[in-house]
Design a protein around this motif. Structure first.
Motif, PDB file in Angstrom:
ATOM      1  N   ARG A 191     -10.723   3.081  -0.776  1.00 16.69           N
ATOM      2  CA  ARG A 191      -9.359   3.592  -0.700  1.00 16.69           C
ATOM      3  C   ARG A 191      -9.277   4.627   0.420  1.00 16.69           C
ATOM      4  O   ARG A 191     -10.211   5.374   0.641  1.00 16.69           O
ATOM      5  CB  ARG A 191      -8.984   4.275  -2.020  1.00 16.69           C
ATOM      6  CG  ARG A 191      -9.012   3.333  -3.179  1.00 16.69           C
ATOM      7  CD  ARG A 191      -7.615   3.114  -3.690  1.00 16.69           C
ATOM      8  NE  ARG A 191      -7.672   2.355  -4.922  1.00 16.69           N
ATOM      9  CZ  ARG A 191      -7.106   1.191  -5.067  1.00 16.69           C
ATOM     10  NH1 ARG A 191      -6.422   0.673  -4.100  1.00 16.69           N
ATOM     11  NH2 ARG A 191      -7.184   0.547  -6.202  1.00 16.69           N
ATOM     12  N   PRO A 192      -8.140   4.667   1.115  1.00 14.60           N
ATOM     13  CA  PRO A 192      -8.013   5.675   2.169  1.00 14.60           C
ATOM     14  C   PRO A 192      -7.954   7.079   1.567  1.00 14.60           C
ATOM     15  O   PRO A 192      -7.487   7.271   0.450  1.00 14.60           O
ATOM     16  CB  PRO A 192      -6.694   5.311   2.848  1.00 14.60           C
ATOM     17  CG  PRO A 192      -5.961   4.448   1.887  1.00 14.60           C
ATOM     18  CD  PRO A 192      -6.980   3.813   0.999  1.00 14.60           C
ATOM     19  N   ARG A 193      -8.443   8.013   2.323  1.00  8.23           N
ATOM     20  CA  ARG A 193      -8.439   9.417   1.902  1.00  8.23           C
ATOM     21  C   ARG A 193      -6.993   9.917   1.894  1.00  8.23           C
ATOM     22  O   ARG A 193      -6.227   9.636   2.807  1.00  8.23           O
ATOM     23  CB  ARG A 193      -9.274  10.210   2.891  1.00  8.23           C
ATOM     24  CG  ARG A 193      -9.381  11.661   2.592  1.00  8.23           C
ATOM     25  CD  ARG A 193     -10.415  12.302   3.489  1.00  8.23           C
ATOM     26  NE  ARG A 193     -10.467  13.727   3.557  1.00  8.23           N
ATOM     27  CZ  ARG A 193     -10.242  14.599   2.612  1.00  8.23           C
ATOM     28  NH1 ARG A 193      -9.887  14.191   1.438  1.00  8.23           N
ATOM     29  NH2 ARG A 193     -10.344  15.887   2.781  1.00  8.23           N
ATOM     30  N   GLN A 226     -10.030  13.161  -5.839  1.00  7.35           N
ATOM     31  CA  GLN A 226     -10.712  13.268  -4.552  1.00  7.35           C
ATOM     32  C   GLN A 226     -11.165  14.707  -4.312  1.00  7.35           C
ATOM     33  O   GLN A 226     -12.319  14.953  -3.928  1.00  7.35           O
ATOM     34  CB  GLN A 226      -9.739  12.822  -3.469  1.00  7.35           C
ATOM     35  CG  GLN A 226     -10.156  13.073  -2.048  1.00  7.35           C
ATOM     36  CD  GLN A 226      -9.016  12.695  -1.111  1.00  7.35           C
ATOM     37  OE1 GLN A 226      -8.686  11.521  -0.986  1.00  7.35           O
ATOM     38  NE2 GLN A 226      -8.420  13.670  -0.460  1.00  7.35           N
ATOM     39  N   THR A 281     -18.108  -0.158  -3.420  1.00  8.33           N
ATOM     40  CA  THR A 281     -17.226   1.001  -3.383  1.00  8.33           C
ATOM     41  C   THR A 281     -16.651   1.340  -4.742  1.00  8.33           C
ATOM     42  O   THR A 281     -16.022   2.367  -4.903  1.00  8.33           O
ATOM     43  CB  THR A 281     -16.036   0.753  -2.441  1.00  8.33           C
ATOM     44  OG1 THR A 281     -15.311  -0.374  -2.932  1.00  8.33           O
ATOM     45  CG2 THR A 281     -16.505   0.496  -1.025  1.00  8.33           C
ATOM     46  N   ASP A 296      -4.570  12.773   2.516  1.00 10.12           N
ATOM     47  CA  ASP A 296      -4.644  14.054   3.209  1.00 10.12           C
ATOM     48  C   ASP A 296      -4.007  15.154   2.361  1.00 10.12           C
ATOM     49  O   ASP A 296      -3.216  14.894   1.462  1.00 10.12           O
ATOM     50  CB  ASP A 296      -4.078  13.981   4.630  1.00 10.12           C
ATOM     51  CG  ASP A 296      -2.577  13.834   4.698  1.00 10.12           C
ATOM     52  OD1 ASP A 296      -2.105  13.170   5.616  1.00 10.12           O
ATOM     53  OD2 ASP A 296      -1.865  14.414   3.856  1.00 10.12           O
ATOM     54  N   TYR A 356      -5.349  12.379  -5.481  1.00 11.93           N
ATOM     55  CA  TYR A 356      -5.648  13.532  -4.631  1.00 11.93           C
ATOM     56  C   TYR A 356      -6.518  14.540  -5.387  1.00 11.93           C
ATOM     57  O   TYR A 356      -7.508  15.048  -4.853  1.00 11.93           O
ATOM     58  CB  TYR A 356      -4.356  14.193  -4.148  1.00 11.93           C
ATOM     59  CG  TYR A 356      -4.592  15.497  -3.440  1.00 11.93           C
ATOM     60  CD1 TYR A 356      -5.214  15.520  -2.196  1.00 11.93           C
ATOM     61  CD2 TYR A 356      -4.232  16.706  -4.023  1.00 11.93           C
ATOM     62  CE1 TYR A 356      -5.465  16.722  -1.549  1.00 11.93           C
ATOM     63  CE2 TYR A 356      -4.470  17.901  -3.379  1.00 11.93           C
ATOM     64  CZ  TYR A 356      -5.088  17.914  -2.147  1.00 11.93           C
ATOM     65  OH  TYR A 356      -5.334  19.088  -1.501  1.00 11.93           O
ATOM     66  N   ARG A 416      -0.483   9.237  -6.581  1.00  9.89           N
ATOM     67  CA  ARG A 416      -0.932  10.001  -5.417  1.00  9.89           C
ATOM     68  C   ARG A 416      -1.459  11.374  -5.841  1.00  9.89           C
ATOM     69  O   ARG A 416      -2.518  11.810  -5.376  1.00  9.89           O
ATOM     70  CB  ARG A 416       0.188  10.154  -4.396  1.00  9.89           C
ATOM     71  CG  ARG A 416      -0.275  10.862  -3.126  1.00  9.89           C
ATOM     72  CD  ARG A 416       0.771  10.874  -2.030  1.00  9.89           C
ATOM     73  NE  ARG A 416       0.967   9.517  -1.543  1.00  9.89           N
ATOM     74  CZ  ARG A 416       2.103   8.824  -1.695  1.00  9.89           C
ATOM     75  NH1 ARG A 416       3.125   9.354  -2.307  1.00  9.89           N
ATOM     76  NH2 ARG A 416       2.212   7.609  -1.217  1.00  9.89           N
TER      77      ARG A 416
END
Length: 149
Positions: free
Chosen positions: A24-26, A58, A16, A28, A55, A51
């Motif tokens: 890592r968690p997405r 992502q 990963t 939102d 974000y 964060r």
């Protein structure tokens, strides 16, 4: 009689890109935009900055999927994006690196790619590392959060 532990053979770690092997968690959209709003309002805490940066990384990777350019914003994150030849080992041939404040400004339209490069705020190497046509990730209006009623 003792039961021997189960042995299923060697298990390869997840690939990963993270040291702990866990993805890592997405982040939102609501949490990401809240972090961007907090940065705009002057909150420069490490958690808020992390964060917001993650974000935007992502969002960039989702908007421009691929594996030919590695975009790094130390110490908060890195993504591979931009269509083209896949990179699998060693240092990628196309690398873009910048600090958190510059990345947020580039990704939200507060700073142009040309100005960031000219000011030495971005290090870009490789034939595919010019991200000027791919930025901003979010237009300034979409980063605005409506005021609570």
């Amino acid at each position: 009689m003792r039961t021997p532990p189960l042995y299923v053979g060697p298990v390869a770690p997840l690939r990963t890109g993270y040291r702990d092997g866990m993805a890592r968690p997405r982040i939102d959209e609501s949490a990401g935009l809240d972090a961007l709003g907090a940065l705009r309002d002057g909150d420069t805490s490490r958690d808020t900055t992390a964060r917001a940066v993650r974000y935007l990384l992502q969002a960039f990777a989702e908007r421009v999927p691929g594996n030919s350019v590695e975009l790094r914003v130390p110490p908060f994150g890195a993504v591979q994006a931009v269509p083209g030849p896949r990179h699998t080992r060693g240092t990628p041939p196309n690398v873009v690196e910048t600090d958190a404040a510059t990345w947020v400004a580039l990704a939200t339209g507060g700073l142009s790619w040309a100005d960031a490069v000219a000011a030495g705020r971005v290090t870009a190497s490789g034939s595919r590392s010019d991200l000027s046509a791919l930025l901003p990730v979010l237009r300034p209006r979409s980063a605005e959060r409506p005021a609570p009623a």
